[in-house]
Each structure stands twice: as C-alpha cells, then as structure tokens.
Design a protein around this motif. Structure first.
Motif, PDB file in Angstrom:
ATOM      1  N   ARG A   1      11.419  -4.886  -0.246  1.00 56.88           N
ATOM      2  CA  ARG A   1      10.846  -4.255  -1.430  1.00 56.88           C
ATOM      3  C   ARG A   1       9.830  -3.180  -1.030  1.00 56.88           C
ATOM      4  O   ARG A   1       9.312  -3.187   0.079  1.00 56.88           O
ATOM      5  N   THR A   2       9.573  -2.282  -1.982  1.00 55.98           N
ATOM      6  CA  THR A   2       8.589  -1.216  -1.733  1.00 55.98           C
ATOM      7  C   THR A   2       7.207  -1.843  -1.545  1.00 55.98           C
ATOM      8  O   THR A   2       6.751  -2.627  -2.380  1.00 55.98           O
ATOM      9  N   THR A   3       6.554  -1.467  -0.454  1.00 54.05           N
ATOM     10  CA  THR A   3       5.270  -2.072  -0.085  1.00 54.05           C
ATOM     11  C   THR A   3       4.225  -0.979   0.118  1.00 54.05           C
ATOM     12  O   THR A   3       4.493   0.012   0.798  1.00 54.05           O
ATOM     13  N   PRO A   4       3.023  -1.140  -0.484  1.00 50.30           N
ATOM     14  CA  PRO A   4       1.970  -0.128  -0.291  1.00 50.30           C
ATOM     15  C   PRO A   4       1.246  -0.320   1.033  1.00 50.30           C
ATOM     16  O   PRO A   4       1.114  -1.437   1.541  1.00 50.30           O
ATOM     17  N   ARG A   5       0.776   0.791   1.567  1.00 50.65           N
ATOM     18  CA  ARG A   5       0.016   0.764   2.821  1.00 50.65           C
ATOM     19  C   ARG A   5      -1.081   1.816   2.741  1.00 50.65           C
ATOM     20  O   ARG A   5      -0.835   2.968   2.352  1.00 50.65           O
ATOM     21  N   GLU A   6      -2.299   1.454   3.085  1.00 50.24           N
ATOM     22  CA  GLU A   6      -3.442   2.374   3.082  1.00 50.24           C
ATOM     23  C   GLU A   6      -3.733   2.811   4.521  1.00 50.24           C
ATOM     24  O   GLU A   6      -3.901   1.972   5.420  1.00 50.24           O
TER      25      GLU A   6
END
Length: 263
Positions: free
Chosen positions: A76-81
């Motif tokens: 799944r689409t995963t956020p990363r900072e």
C-alpha cells in the motif's frame, strides 16, 4: 486393584502418546501454512532455488517447512518524511522537509527483496531524498525558494522519481512540507519589508505633494483668468459691470432679509 491400576496407566500412556502426536501434527501443520493479509504480498525464499520470482497474493498458502520462508511486503501507499539542511545559491542556510508517498513495484518485489531487502524504504529513500534536495536547492536563491516553491517541488519530484525507479520504487506524490531559513536571512527579510514600507510611504508623500502643486497651479491659473476677464469687461463697459454686481448682491441680501422676517 493392581490390574485396574495397570490398565489405567496403559490408558494414560496411550492418551499421552496421542496427545504428543496430535500436538506435533498441529505444530507441523502450523509450520506448513502462512497468511497474507489484504494490501500485502509475500516473497518466498527457497533454500535450494533462492528467491522465487513469483510473489504470493492475499490468502492462506502452504510452504515446505525448513526449506521455504515467506517474507511479507506491504504494497500500500506509505508516507515517508525526509528532512535535511543545506545551502542555497546565495549561500543561505535552509532546512527543508519533504513528504513522499511511495509503494513498491509489484512486478519487481522479488528483485527488491534480493537486491535491497524488506527495509528498502529506510535504506533507499533517505539517501536519495537528501542528495536530490541538496542538488536542487543549490540551484535557487533563498527568495526563489519562497516564490517558486511549486516549481522546486516539481523538480525534486522529477529527479527523485527517476532515481527511485532504479530501485523499483513508485512515487505517488512528493511535496515540500517545511522550509526554515537561518536568522540572518529572516532579519534581512524583515529589514527589506521595513524598507519597502518606507519607500511606499515616501512615494505617497511625493505623489500627494505633486497633486497639491498641480491643484495650486490650476487654482492660480483660474484666478488669473478670472481677473483677466473682469479687467476686459471693465475696459469695455466701464463701471457698469461693478454696478450690476452690486445690484445683484443687494437683491440677494433683500431676499435673505425677507425670508428671515417672514420666518
């Protein structure tokens, strides 16, 4: 009594053997199956064949214990900072943070596992993001980073997508979430704003003085023209014009007086 006790012991032994057998069977069965939840894929490592090219979709599946090992990947689409501190073209220090939404290329999950590993996001994205942000920010002045923020974000996204493709990582979105400049730049911006406000005020004062000057010139020209007209009239009619003016004033005064008396 002894016979009964012997039979009971034999029965307990049988039950214990059956229990051990059933327990061992359950353990073996549990080692033979694995689950893949929704939004996940499994990559199988085989001791004899290595990483299998075909991934396993959602559901319950069988494997060969001690030979095959499943590795579960979240697709799944995963956020990363990603954050870094770098310098601009005009040598200003800026702290920049990037929010990246990614997912793995489903056709190359086996390659990702073989070349990078399950923690591919932690290994790839921070190094790529830092390198690209520093390279792009160095092409802009500090003021351009503020006024052309969307353009900078698009450029970072373009380069990051190109580099991440080599590691079979797909980018869904890239956006700049934070820009922080050094105290020197902030003070310079504040002083510039004050200077601009003073300049605008000075322009207003000059414009008002100019308008007042124009108004005074127009008034003077009007008065001079009126004096010329009166002088010309006196030359042509003598004192008749003055007498007419006096009569007009007298009539006006009489009218005002009559209105006052009537009230």
């Amino acid at each position: 009594f002894i016979f009964i006790m012997a039979e009971a012991a034999r029965m307990l032994t049988k039950v214990a053997k059956w229990s051990i057998g059933i327990g061992a069977g359950l353990v073996c069965f549990d080692q033979c199956i694995y689950d893949v939840d929704g939004g996940e894929r499994a990559v199988i490592f085989d001791r004899f064949r290595g990483v299998l090219p075909k991934t396993v979709a959602e559901g319950t599946h069988f494997r060969i214990p001690l030979i095959q090992y499943p590795y579960i990947y979240d697709i799944r689409t995963t956020p990363r900072e990603i954050s870094t501190e770098t310098g601009t073209k005009d040598l200003q220090t800026v702290g920049i943070s990037l929010r990246v939404l990614t997912h793995p290329d489903l056709d190359h999950l086996s390659t990702i596992h073989r070349e990078v590993g399950p923690d591919y996001r932690d290994r790839v994205l921070p190094s790529l993001g830092n390198e690209i942000m520093k390279a792009v920010v160095a092409q802009y002045n500090a003021e351009q980073l503020l006024t052309e923020r969307e353009k900078v974000s698009e450029r970072i996204s373009e380069l990051l997508e190109e580099r991440a493709e080599k590691y079979h990582i797909k980018l869904d979105d890239v956006s700049i979430t934070h820009l922080a400049f050094g105290s020197d730049f902030n003070n310079a911006i504040e002083q510039k704003q004050v200077a601009l406000q003073r300049a605008e005020k000075a322009k207003f004062v000059v414009a008002r003085a100019e308008q007042e000057k124009i108004a005074a010139v127009i008034q003077a020209e009007g008065e001079a023209e009126a004096a010329t007209l009166i002088s010309d009239a006196l030359k042509e009619s003598g004192s008749g014009v003055i007498e007419v003016r006096r009569i007009d004033v007298s009539v006006w005064m009489i009218g005002v007086w009559m209105i006052v008396i009537c009230d």
